[in-house]
Write an enzyme that holds these catalytic residues in place. Structure first.
Site, PDB file in Angstrom:
ATOM      1  N   SER A  94       0.849  -1.186   0.000  1.00 49.83           N
ATOM      2  CA  SER A  94       0.000   0.000   0.000  1.00 49.83           C
ATOM      3  C   SER A  94       0.884   1.235   0.000  1.00 49.83           C
ATOM      4  O   SER A  94       1.898   1.279   0.708  1.00 49.83           O
ATOM      5  CB  SER A  94      -0.916   0.006   1.223  1.00 49.83           C
ATOM      6  N   HIS A 108      -2.649   7.376  -4.463  1.00 50.77           N
ATOM      7  CA  HIS A 108      -2.701   6.213  -3.572  1.00 50.77           C
ATOM      8  C   HIS A 108      -2.838   4.964  -4.440  1.00 50.77           C
ATOM      9  O   HIS A 108      -3.478   4.981  -5.494  1.00 50.77           O
ATOM     10  CB  HIS A 108      -3.914   6.324  -2.635  1.00 50.77           C
ATOM     11  N   ASN A 110      -2.839   0.380  -3.924  1.00 50.52           N
ATOM     12  CA  ASN A 110      -2.575  -0.812  -3.123  1.00 50.52           C
ATOM     13  C   ASN A 110      -3.015  -2.051  -3.889  1.00 50.52           C
ATOM     14  O   ASN A 110      -3.921  -2.000  -4.722  1.00 50.52           O
ATOM     15  CB  ASN A 110      -3.250  -0.740  -1.736  1.00 50.52           C
ATOM     16  N   ARG A 112      -3.528  -6.347  -2.795  1.00 54.97           N
ATOM     17  CA  ARG A 112      -3.582  -7.162  -1.575  1.00 54.97           C
ATOM     18  C   ARG A 112      -4.169  -8.539  -1.881  1.00 54.97           C
ATOM     19  O   ARG A 112      -4.872  -8.742  -2.865  1.00 54.97           O
ATOM     20  CB  ARG A 112      -4.406  -6.450  -0.505  1.00 54.97           C
ATOM     21  N   HIS A 147      -6.576   7.797 -16.737  1.00 54.59           N
ATOM     22  CA  HIS A 147      -7.646   6.826 -16.974  1.00 54.59           C
ATOM     23  C   HIS A 147      -7.371   5.972 -18.209  1.00 54.59           C
ATOM     24  O   HIS A 147      -7.768   4.799 -18.247  1.00 54.59           O
ATOM     25  CB  HIS A 147      -8.991   7.543 -17.078  1.00 54.59           C
ATOM     26  N   HIS A 177     -20.302  13.123   3.443  1.00 48.02           N
ATOM     27  CA  HIS A 177     -20.499  14.323   4.260  1.00 48.02           C
ATOM     28  C   HIS A 177     -20.030  15.591   3.542  1.00 48.02           C
ATOM     29  O   HIS A 177     -20.375  16.700   3.952  1.00 48.02           O
ATOM     30  CB  HIS A 177     -19.781  14.182   5.598  1.00 48.02           C
ATOM     31  N   GLY A 260      -4.685  -5.160  14.972  1.00 47.25           N
ATOM     32  CA  GLY A 260      -3.493  -4.909  15.777  1.00 47.25           C
ATOM     33  C   GLY A 260      -2.259  -4.640  14.958  1.00 47.25           C
ATOM     34  O   GLY A 260      -1.133  -4.926  15.390  1.00 47.25           O
ATOM     35  N   GLY A 261      -2.447  -4.089  13.775  1.00 46.20           N
ATOM     36  CA  GLY A 261      -1.313  -3.745  12.927  1.00 46.20           C
ATOM     37  C   GLY A 261      -0.503  -2.597  13.508  1.00 46.20           C
ATOM     38  O   GLY A 261      -0.911  -1.942  14.479  1.00 46.20           O
TER      39      GLY A 261
END
EC number: 1.3.3.3
Length: 304
Positions: A94, A108, A110, A112, A147, A177, A260-261
């Site tokens: 990432s 950005h 990533n 996975r 794109h 929002h 818990g990373g």
């Protein structure tokens, strides 16, 4: 369905991290990544690489992680309730890049891989990932080229793939929002496994490999563009949207924190400097207003 092999996925991801870091260092020309390896108490670990104070990039983070555990976190089972009670293994690369020059977009990406096990049952696995672009002072040529790069890498996998994952990206990176997209989108995919392991893995590789190819030309074109304090302050204000999305909506951030990373690695996506301004309204007719009117909503960038 072909048998998943996490070993070959991990080897690709580690190589991808190396190649992306090398490419970003070449684009910056001044700074280098510092590596910070870490281990997770529940199982697994990773290596975070962060570049700061560069000539081009104010901060860039490229993180590899490979974690495992006895049960899936709530962020995952809410999306896939059949995973409750399974052990899991998750790995990925990432990255988030925050350029110094406001004319270069933040980006950005990533890729996975998840696999969940249960005794006496077949493993449940899938690939996910994508990349997206967040400009402050957008250039239409950059957005169209971005794109087009995304569409080109999708084409070998089917005519409908680009439009499907482009729409998913627009929907995922939507800030309800604020009633706006985080940027101009790109690709987003998840739960990819129906094509079998080899084909699904091949698409994930295409997305990972395609990122630097799509982003580097934009950086090269815009890194010499002049800017002043006005543009810098607008960039810092708009970076606030990045923070809002990552902390409120992003599934990857929630997954990392709930499993818990390593917090520093999970939150390396945060910009080094950011500001908020009460009831900000761009000046009518200015370039800042153009961002709001023409770019922060889903559009068919290849058929304007």
């Amino acid at each position: 369905m072909s048998t998943p092999d996490s070993t070959v996925v991990k080897a690709f991801l580690l190589d991808l991290q190396n190649r992306i870091c090398n490419g970003l260092e070449a684009l910056d020309g001044a700074a280098q990544f510092a590596e910070d390896s870490w281990k997770r108490e529940e199982g697994g670990g990773g290596q975070s690489r962060v570049l700061t104070g560069g000539a081009v990039f104010e901060q860039a983070g490229v993180n590899f992680s490979h974690v495992m555990g006895a049960s899936m976190p709530a962020s995952a089972t809410a999306h896939r309730p059949e995973l409750a009670g399974r052990s899991f293994e998750a790995m990925g690369v990432s990255l988030v890049i925050h350029p110094k020059n406001p004319h270069i977009p933040t980006t950005h990406a990533n890729v996975r891989f998840f696999i969940a096990h249960k005794e006496g049952a077949d493993p449940v696995w899938w690939f996910g990932g994508g990349f997206d672009l967040t400009p402050y002072y957008p250039y239409l040529d950059d957005v169209v080229e971005w794109h087009q790069s995304a569409k080109s890498l999708c084409e070998p996998f089917g005519e409908e793939v680009y439009s499907k994952y482009k729409q998913w990206c627009d929907e995922y990176f939507w800030l309800p929002h604020r009633n706006e997209t985080r940027g101009v989108g790109g690709l987003f995919f998840d739960d990819l496994n129906k094509q079998g392991f080899e084909q699904s893995f091949a698409f994930m590789q295409a997305v990972g490999n395609g990122f630097i190819t799509a982003y580097a030309p934009i950086v090269e074109r815009r890194k010499g563009t002049e800017y002043g304090e006005h543009e810098r302050q607008f960039q810092l204000y708009r970076r606030g949207r990045y923070v809002e999305f990552n902390l409120v909506y992003d599934r990857g951030t929630l997954f990392g924190l709930q499993t818990g990373g390593r917090t520093e690695s999970i939150l390396m996506s945060m910009p080094p400097l950011v500001r908020w301004e009460y009831a900000y309204t761009p000046e009518a007719g200015g370039p800042e207003a153009l961002l709001y009117s023409d770019y922060l909503k889903p559009r068919d960038w290849l058929n304007l």
